[in-house]
Design a protein around this motif. Sequence first.
Motif, PDB file in Angstrom:
ATOM      1  N   ARG A 208       2.417   9.421  -5.940  1.00  0.00           N
ATOM      2  CA  ARG A 208       2.885  10.789  -5.670  1.00  0.00           C
ATOM      3  C   ARG A 208       4.004  11.205  -6.628  1.00  0.00           C
ATOM      4  O   ARG A 208       4.137  12.381  -6.957  1.00  0.00           O
ATOM      5  CB  ARG A 208       3.393  10.903  -4.237  1.00  0.00           C
ATOM      6  CG  ARG A 208       2.288  10.933  -3.230  1.00  0.00           C
ATOM      7  CD  ARG A 208       2.811  11.204  -1.836  1.00  0.00           C
ATOM      8  NE  ARG A 208       1.733  11.069  -0.868  1.00  0.00           N
ATOM      9  CZ  ARG A 208       1.846  10.438   0.279  1.00  0.00           C
ATOM     10  NH1 ARG A 208       3.007   9.909   0.639  1.00  0.00           N
ATOM     11  NH2 ARG A 208       0.816  10.351   1.092  1.00  0.00           N
ATOM     12  N   ASP A 209       4.834  10.240  -7.050  1.00  0.00           N
ATOM     13  CA  ASP A 209       5.963  10.541  -7.939  1.00  0.00           C
ATOM     14  C   ASP A 209       6.174   9.367  -8.897  1.00  0.00           C
ATOM     15  O   ASP A 209       7.084   8.554  -8.714  1.00  0.00           O
ATOM     16  CB  ASP A 209       7.224  10.796  -7.112  1.00  0.00           C
ATOM     17  CG  ASP A 209       8.367  11.340  -7.946  1.00  0.00           C
ATOM     18  OD1 ASP A 209       8.210  11.490  -9.177  1.00  0.00           O
ATOM     19  OD2 ASP A 209       9.433  11.615  -7.364  1.00  0.00           O
TER      20      ASP A 209
ATOM     21  N   GLU B 217      12.319   6.194 -10.262  1.00  0.00           N
ATOM     22  CA  GLU B 217      12.681   4.790 -10.525  1.00  0.00           C
ATOM     23  C   GLU B 217      12.899   3.994  -9.240  1.00  0.00           C
ATOM     24  O   GLU B 217      12.633   2.798  -9.201  1.00  0.00           O
ATOM     25  CB  GLU B 217      13.910   4.700 -11.427  1.00  0.00           C
ATOM     26  CG  GLU B 217      13.629   5.075 -12.872  1.00  0.00           C
ATOM     27  CD  GLU B 217      12.555   4.198 -13.522  1.00  0.00           C
ATOM     28  OE1 GLU B 217      12.509   2.970 -13.281  1.00  0.00           O
ATOM     29  OE2 GLU B 217      11.742   4.753 -14.285  1.00  0.00           O
ATOM     30  N   ASP B 218      13.391   4.631  -8.190  1.00  0.00           N
ATOM     31  CA  ASP B 218      13.579   3.930  -6.919  1.00  0.00           C
ATOM     32  C   ASP B 218      12.233   3.506  -6.335  1.00  0.00           C
ATOM     33  O   ASP B 218      12.080   2.382  -5.847  1.00  0.00           O
ATOM     34  CB  ASP B 218      14.336   4.805  -5.917  1.00  0.00           C
ATOM     35  CG  ASP B 218      15.780   5.040  -6.324  1.00  0.00           C
ATOM     36  OD1 ASP B 218      16.349   4.186  -7.035  1.00  0.00           O
ATOM     37  OD2 ASP B 218      16.338   6.077  -5.928  1.00  0.00           O
ATOM     38  N   LEU B 219      11.264   4.408  -6.399  1.00  0.00           N
ATOM     39  CA  LEU B 219       9.934   4.077  -5.898  1.00  0.00           C
ATOM     40  C   LEU B 219       9.281   2.984  -6.744  1.00  0.00           C
ATOM     41  O   LEU B 219       8.617   2.087  -6.219  1.00  0.00           O
ATOM     42  CB  LEU B 219       9.049   5.323  -5.865  1.00  0.00           C
ATOM     43  CG  LEU B 219       9.506   6.439  -4.921  1.00  0.00           C
ATOM     44  CD1 LEU B 219       8.609   7.665  -5.060  1.00  0.00           C
ATOM     45  CD2 LEU B 219       9.558   5.951  -3.485  1.00  0.00           C
TER      46      LEU B 219
ATOM     47  N   LYS C 134       0.840  -1.201   0.000  1.00  0.00           N
ATOM     48  CA  LYS C 134       0.000   0.000   0.000  1.00  0.00           C
ATOM     49  C   LYS C 134       0.875   1.252   0.000  1.00  0.00           C
ATOM     50  O   LYS C 134       0.623   2.206  -0.739  1.00  0.00           O
ATOM     51  CB  LYS C 134      -0.922  -0.025   1.211  1.00  0.00           C
ATOM     52  CG  LYS C 134      -1.993   1.012   1.201  1.00  0.00           C
ATOM     53  CD  LYS C 134      -2.939   0.781   2.373  1.00  0.00           C
ATOM     54  CE  LYS C 134      -4.070   1.771   2.393  1.00  0.00           C
ATOM     55  NZ  LYS C 134      -5.003   1.523   3.481  1.00  0.00           N
ATOM     56  N   GLU C 135       1.900   1.251   0.836  1.00  0.00           N
ATOM     57  CA  GLU C 135       2.822   2.387   0.898  1.00  0.00           C
ATOM     58  C   GLU C 135       3.542   2.580  -0.433  1.00  0.00           C
ATOM     59  O   GLU C 135       3.699   3.713  -0.907  1.00  0.00           O
ATOM     60  CB  GLU C 135       3.841   2.191   2.025  1.00  0.00           C
ATOM     61  CG  GLU C 135       4.793   3.353   2.178  1.00  0.00           C
ATOM     62  CD  GLU C 135       5.772   3.165   3.327  1.00  0.00           C
ATOM     63  OE1 GLU C 135       6.623   4.056   3.491  1.00  0.00           O
ATOM     64  OE2 GLU C 135       5.699   2.159   4.063  1.00  0.00           O
ATOM     65  N   ALA C 136       3.965   1.483  -1.059  1.00  0.00           N
ATOM     66  CA  ALA C 136       4.653   1.564  -2.352  1.00  0.00           C
ATOM     67  C   ALA C 136       3.748   2.183  -3.418  1.00  0.00           C
ATOM     68  O   ALA C 136       4.182   3.024  -4.211  1.00  0.00           O
ATOM     69  CB  ALA C 136       5.132   0.182  -2.787  1.00  0.00           C
ATOM     70  N   VAL C 137       2.493   1.787  -3.428  1.00  0.00           N
ATOM     71  CA  VAL C 137       1.535   2.333  -4.398  1.00  0.00           C
ATOM     72  C   VAL C 137       1.334   3.829  -4.170  1.00  0.00           C
ATOM     73  O   VAL C 137       1.357   4.625  -5.112  1.00  0.00           O
ATOM     74  CB  VAL C 137       0.196   1.571  -4.322  1.00  0.00           C
ATOM     75  CG1 VAL C 137      -0.908   2.324  -5.043  1.00  0.00           C
ATOM     76  CG2 VAL C 137       0.346   0.178  -4.901  1.00  0.00           C
TER      77      VAL C 137
END
Length: 141
Positions: free
Chosen positions: A66-67, A71-73, A58-61
């Motif tokens: 948001r950005d 690429e890291d996200l 959920k946090e990753a999504v």
Amino acid sequence: MDIAALTAFLAPLLPYLLKAGEKFGDAAAEKIGQETFGFAQRIWSALRGKVDEKDAAKEAVIDVARDPDDEDLRAVLRVQLKKLLAEDPELAAEVEGLWRQATAATGGVVTNVTASGAGSVAIGRDATGSTITTGGTGPTG
């Protein structure tokens, strides 16, 4: 299934997929086409329940929404999607089927292509054997 391609497809659409309301969907559909956005909605609909159950996913999504260009996200989201699909073979089969339908319906093109900056070129399909001329003569045109 190519999780990296799936993530690349969903990432720029997550801001639209996470927001309620028809106007957000219309904006996304204008950007990439109604049919393609429809597939994104169906894939997200399949994934959403499992994503909401797992805090890291959920946090990753939310972070990618948001950005979407970070690429890291995106890498974190890829890992989370890979884990979710590995843990749930039924979900993996459903998403795989939707992904196949999307690629078949769009001629294999389900990625979002953007060009920016002077002399940039965006290609949404094959360009094998093509010569691409931007009109510039050097690094700044």
